[in-house]
Scaffold this motif. Structure first.
Motif, PDB file in Angstrom:
ATOM      1  N   HIS A 140       0.847  -1.188   0.000  1.00 16.06           N
ATOM      2  CA  HIS A 140       0.000   0.000   0.000  1.00 16.06           C
ATOM      3  C   HIS A 140       0.889   1.246   0.000  1.00 16.06           C
ATOM      4  O   HIS A 140       1.595   1.532   0.972  1.00 16.06           O
ATOM      5  CB  HIS A 140      -0.894   0.008   1.245  1.00 16.06           C
ATOM      6  CG  HIS A 140      -1.768   1.221   1.336  1.00 16.06           C
ATOM      7  ND1 HIS A 140      -3.007   1.305   0.724  1.00 16.06           N
ATOM      8  CD2 HIS A 140      -1.580   2.425   1.968  1.00 16.06           C
ATOM      9  CE1 HIS A 140      -3.544   2.475   0.985  1.00 16.06           C
ATOM     10  NE2 HIS A 140      -2.706   3.180   1.727  1.00 16.06           N
ATOM     11  N   GLY A 141       0.848   1.992  -1.095  1.00 14.97           N
ATOM     12  CA  GLY A 141       1.658   3.209  -1.196  1.00 14.97           C
ATOM     13  C   GLY A 141       3.130   2.904  -0.989  1.00 14.97           C
ATOM     14  O   GLY A 141       3.704   2.015  -1.621  1.00 14.97           O
ATOM     15  N   ASP A 142       3.753   3.669  -0.063  1.00 17.14           N
ATOM     16  CA  ASP A 142       5.160   3.419   0.237  1.00 17.14           C
ATOM     17  C   ASP A 142       5.329   2.369   1.331  1.00 17.14           C
ATOM     18  O   ASP A 142       6.451   2.075   1.746  1.00 17.14           O
ATOM     19  CB  ASP A 142       5.859   4.728   0.646  1.00 17.14           C
ATOM     20  CG  ASP A 142       5.241   5.343   1.902  1.00 17.14           C
ATOM     21  OD1 ASP A 142       4.291   4.752   2.473  1.00 17.14           O
ATOM     22  OD2 ASP A 142       5.705   6.426   2.315  1.00 17.14           O
ATOM     23  N   GLY A 143       4.227   1.801   1.786  1.00 16.89           N
ATOM     24  CA  GLY A 143       4.286   0.769   2.825  1.00 16.89           C
ATOM     25  C   GLY A 143       4.453   1.318   4.224  1.00 16.89           C
ATOM     26  O   GLY A 143       4.486   0.550   5.188  1.00 16.89           O
ATOM     27  N   LYS A 144       4.518   2.641   4.353  1.00  7.22           N
ATOM     28  CA  LYS A 144       4.752   3.248   5.663  1.00  7.22           C
ATOM     29  C   LYS A 144       3.626   4.172   6.099  1.00  7.22           C
ATOM     30  O   LYS A 144       3.346   4.293   7.287  1.00  7.22           O
ATOM     31  CB  LYS A 144       6.071   4.031   5.634  1.00  7.22           C
ATOM     32  CG  LYS A 144       7.296   3.179   5.343  1.00  7.22           C
ATOM     33  CD  LYS A 144       8.556   4.037   5.286  1.00  7.22           C
ATOM     34  CE  LYS A 144       9.788   3.191   4.972  1.00  7.22           C
ATOM     35  NZ  LYS A 144      11.017   4.028   4.901  1.00  7.22           N
ATOM     36  N   ALA A 172      -4.818  10.301   3.769  1.00  6.51           N
ATOM     37  CA  ALA A 172      -6.153  10.644   4.265  1.00  6.51           C
ATOM     38  C   ALA A 172      -7.233  10.114   3.330  1.00  6.51           C
ATOM     39  O   ALA A 172      -7.120  10.208   2.105  1.00  6.51           O
ATOM     40  CB  ALA A 172      -6.277  12.155   4.407  1.00  6.51           C
ATOM     41  N   GLY A 173      -8.277   9.541   3.915  1.00  6.96           N
ATOM     42  CA  GLY A 173      -9.402   9.051   3.131  1.00  6.96           C
ATOM     43  C   GLY A 173      -9.204   7.678   2.529  1.00  6.96           C
ATOM     44  O   GLY A 173     -10.049   7.201   1.770  1.00  6.96           O
ATOM     45  N   THR A 174      -8.071   7.019   2.815  1.00  7.47           N
ATOM     46  CA  THR A 174      -7.816   5.681   2.278  1.00  7.47           C
ATOM     47  C   THR A 174      -7.628   4.677   3.412  1.00  7.47           C
ATOM     48  O   THR A 174      -7.391   5.059   4.568  1.00  7.47           O
ATOM     49  CB  THR A 174      -6.560   5.653   1.389  1.00  7.47           C
ATOM     50  OG1 THR A 174      -5.394   5.940   2.194  1.00  7.47           O
ATOM     51  CG2 THR A 174      -6.665   6.671   0.269  1.00  7.47           C
ATOM     52  N   VAL A 175      -7.749   3.411   3.076  1.00  4.75           N
ATOM     53  CA  VAL A 175      -7.484   2.330   4.027  1.00  4.75           C
ATOM     54  C   VAL A 175      -6.607   1.293   3.343  1.00  4.75           C
ATOM     55  O   VAL A 175      -6.545   1.233   2.110  1.00  4.75           O
ATOM     56  CB  VAL A 175      -8.791   1.666   4.508  1.00  4.75           C
ATOM     57  CG1 VAL A 175      -9.677   2.650   5.247  1.00  4.75           C
ATOM     58  CG2 VAL A 175      -9.544   1.021   3.349  1.00  4.75           C
ATOM     59  N   VAL A 176      -5.936   0.504   4.145  1.00  7.40           N
ATOM     60  CA  VAL A 176      -5.160  -0.619   3.609  1.00  7.40           C
ATOM     61  C   VAL A 176      -6.126  -1.787   3.433  1.00  7.40           C
ATOM     62  O   VAL A 176      -6.662  -2.316   4.413  1.00  7.40           O
ATOM     63  CB  VAL A 176      -4.011  -1.006   4.557  1.00  7.40           C
ATOM     64  CG1 VAL A 176      -3.233  -2.188   3.982  1.00  7.40           C
ATOM     65  CG2 VAL A 176      -3.092   0.183   4.781  1.00  7.40           C
ATOM     66  N   GLY A 177      -6.387  -2.165   2.200  1.00  5.56           N
ATOM     67  CA  GLY A 177      -7.386  -3.191   1.901  1.00  5.56           C
ATOM     68  C   GLY A 177      -6.930  -4.585   2.280  1.00  5.56           C
ATOM     69  O   GLY A 177      -5.754  -4.816   2.601  1.00  5.56           O
ATOM     70  N   PRO A 178      -7.872  -5.555   2.228  1.00  8.77           N
ATOM     71  CA  PRO A 178      -7.534  -6.932   2.594  1.00  8.77           C
ATOM     72  C   PRO A 178      -6.386  -7.528   1.791  1.00  8.77           C
ATOM     73  O   PRO A 178      -5.595  -8.313   2.320  1.00  8.77           O
ATOM     74  CB  PRO A 178      -8.840  -7.690   2.321  1.00  8.77           C
ATOM     75  CG  PRO A 178      -9.914  -6.660   2.508  1.00  8.77           C
ATOM     76  CD  PRO A 178      -9.314  -5.391   1.969  1.00  8.77           C
ATOM     77  N   TYR A 201      -6.802  -3.121   7.058  1.00 11.34           N
ATOM     78  CA  TYR A 201      -7.676  -4.287   6.944  1.00 11.34           C
ATOM     79  C   TYR A 201      -6.957  -5.447   6.253  1.00 11.34           C
ATOM     80  O   TYR A 201      -7.591  -6.382   5.767  1.00 11.34           O
ATOM     81  CB  TYR A 201      -8.942  -3.919   6.157  1.00 11.34           C
ATOM     82  CG  TYR A 201      -9.763  -2.864   6.864  1.00 11.34           C
ATOM     83  CD1 TYR A 201     -10.789  -3.210   7.726  1.00 11.34           C
ATOM     84  CD2 TYR A 201      -9.484  -1.508   6.697  1.00 11.34           C
ATOM     85  CE1 TYR A 201     -11.517  -2.240   8.394  1.00 11.34           C
ATOM     86  CE2 TYR A 201     -10.208  -0.528   7.360  1.00 11.34           C
ATOM     87  CZ  TYR A 201     -11.225  -0.908   8.214  1.00 11.34           C
ATOM     88  OH  TYR A 201     -11.940   0.054   8.891  1.00 11.34           O
ATOM     89  N   SER A 202      -5.656  -5.394   6.247  1.00 10.77           N
ATOM     90  CA  SER A 202      -4.837  -6.387   5.565  1.00 10.77           C
ATOM     91  C   SER A 202      -4.974  -7.764   6.215  1.00 10.77           C
ATOM     92  O   SER A 202      -4.849  -7.914   7.430  1.00 10.77           O
ATOM     93  CB  SER A 202      -3.370  -5.952   5.598  1.00 10.77           C
ATOM     94  OG  SER A 202      -2.535  -6.981   5.102  1.00 10.77           O
ATOM     95  N   THR A 203      -5.215  -8.792   5.400  1.00  5.62           N
ATOM     96  CA  THR A 203      -5.268 -10.149   5.923  1.00  5.62           C
ATOM     97  C   THR A 203      -3.868 -10.648   6.295  1.00  5.62           C
ATOM     98  O   THR A 203      -3.739 -11.629   7.028  1.00  5.62           O
ATOM     99  CB  THR A 203      -5.905 -11.106   4.905  1.00  5.62           C
ATOM    100  OG1 THR A 203      -5.231 -10.987   3.654  1.00  5.62           O
ATOM    101  CG2 THR A 203      -7.372 -10.791   4.715  1.00  5.62           C
TER     102      THR A 203
END
Length: 441
Positions: free
Chosen positions: A15-19, A23-29, A310-312
């Motif tokens: 997700h992005g740079d991993g760090k 704003a307004g985003t989430v880390v998806g499953p 929300y990463s599995t």
């Protein structure tokens, strides 16, 4: 909502740079942060599930380490079956406390484990049907008034057990209750959500100071080793105890999938059946070796909402950590030393909360109790469940939970059918007229 592409339970994109999470985003499953951050979030999930997962075996007499092992294994199985699309931890289900306790009294641990296997198999079959036919038929069979009644009576049926444990050490139990209540309002975030765990720790310290804890089992336990396994036994008489719990597990799993779907913006309805099948298989597996029945954990939704992750992948970390912890017998022995007084205090709060969760289902769905059918469903089923009515037919024994569940289903569908036939079906208005909203809405 966007429909996710086919995914693998073992593959995530950074997700992005991993760090950072913009704003307004989430880390998806199917996404993850860097592995050090993912491991840290996975550790938070372990903490979040810890208190509730251990409380069930303590209250039922099951071995804590074995329950922890199967919760970890069940979580990994869940992630595989749902193809890594539903982030969830499978912890011990509170709904099984009452049937396990009753079955233990009748047939010992083996009989209780056999009941868990039967319940898990039924849940798997329901999941298979949902996977093929969708979830609409469940809402028709179990409308909110019925679901709420079943959840409420399962919690309130345990009230006598909480009272009996409380009376073993009233001072310690009272301190435990007060500690749980204070932590709930003193802290926000993760600490507030762990109020029962922290309250149990406070009660445990008081029990130690009062000389109510026996540490001999810790000294006798090894540092490293497999947890104790137990063989199930099958008795027809426990069917009525365990099968009604399946209805609660169905509601919990569907609610969990819909919650995650809403928070991530992904359409997860197609994997609802898989989630039910996975939980069913995990419960069968736990019952085969000595663990408690499982369910998707709402406690971990709080961690995801707070972290926006929300990463599995984090749940793989949590499941593996749980398995590793179960391999330290001294750790499990220490958990098992929690005395009855502490469990009684925790039970007073916990069982009441389970009961009120049923009421919350009524409130959230605006169930109209001006409708005499709804009133009859709730009133009769709760009395049957709380008073623990018992009906014995040959080798079969149906107690409060089974009879209360049957009453809720039969009364709702029976009265509704008669009312439709006679043309006397009540007008079910959305809300009573003239009622002013309270400060709580």
């Amino acid at each position: 909502m966007s429909t996710p592409v086919k995914s693998s339970p073992f593959r995530w994109t950074l997700h992005g740079d991993g760090k950072n999470i913009s704003a307004g985003t989430v880390v998806g499953p199917q996404e993850r942060l860097t592995w050090p951050r993912t491991i840290g979030i996975g550790a938070q999930h372990v903490v979040a599930m810890f208190g509730a997962t251990f409380l069930v075996p303590l209250l039922t007499g099951f071995p804590p380490s074995t329950t922890l092992l199967f919760s970890g294994v069940g979580t990994l199985l869940f992630l595989i079956i749902t193809a890594g699309r539903v982030p969830s931890y499978l912890g011990s289900s509170f709904a099984f406390i009452a049937p396990i306790s009753a079955a233990m009294n009748q047939h010992g641990m083996g009989g209780a484990l056999g009941g868990l296997i039967m319940a898990g198999a039924v849940l798997f079959l329901i999941g298979l049907i949902v996977h093929k036919a969708g979830t609409h038929w469940i809402h028709v069979v179990m409308p909110p008034v019925v679901t709420g009644a079943i959840v409420a009576l399962i919690g309130l049926n345990l009230a006598p057990t909480a009272k009996n444990n409380f009376e073993q050490a009233p001072v310690t139990a009272l301190v435990t209750v007060v500690a749980i209540l204070l932590v709930t309002v003193l802290f926000r975030g993760l600490l507030g959500r762990l109020s029962i765990l922290i309250g149990v720790l406070v009660g445990y310290v008081v029990a130690v100071l009062r000389g109510e804890v026996d540490f001999s089992a810790i000294n006798d336990a090894a540092w490293i080793g497999l947890p104790a396994f137990h063989t199930p036994e099958f008795h027809i008489s426990v069917i009525g105890l365990f099968v009604p719990v399946v209805l609660v597990l169905v509601a919990e799993n569907i609610g969990h999938v819909k919650s995650v779907s809403a928070m991530t913006g992904q359409d997860l309805d197609p994997v609802t059946g898989r989630a039910l099948m996975a939980d069913g298989l995990a419960t069968v597996l736990a019952g085969s070796g000595g663990g408690s029945g499982t369910t998707t954990y709402a406690e971990n939704i709080g961690v995801m909402a707070a972290s926006k992750v929300y990463s599995t992948a984090a749940y793989w970390v949590a499941g593996i950590v749980a398995i590793l912890l179960s391999l330290f017998p001294k750790f499990g022995a220490a958990i098992a030393t929690v005395p009855l007084g502490v469990l009684g205090g925790a039970g007073v709060v916990l069982y009441g909360m389970i009961g009120i969760l049923g009421v919350r289902i009524w409130v959230q769905n605006r169930v109209n109790f001006a409708n005499p059918i709804n009133l009859s469903v709730a009133g009769v089923s709760l009395v049957v469940g709380i008073a623990n009515f018992t009906w014995i037919v040959g080798e079969l024994q149906f107690e409060g939970i089974a009879l209360g569940t049957a009453a809720a289903l039969i009364i709702f569908h029976g009265m509704s059918a008669v009312a439709r036939w006679r043309g006397t079906e009540p007008v079910d208005s959305a809300e009573d007229e003239g009622v002013k909203p309270s400060k709580l809405g």
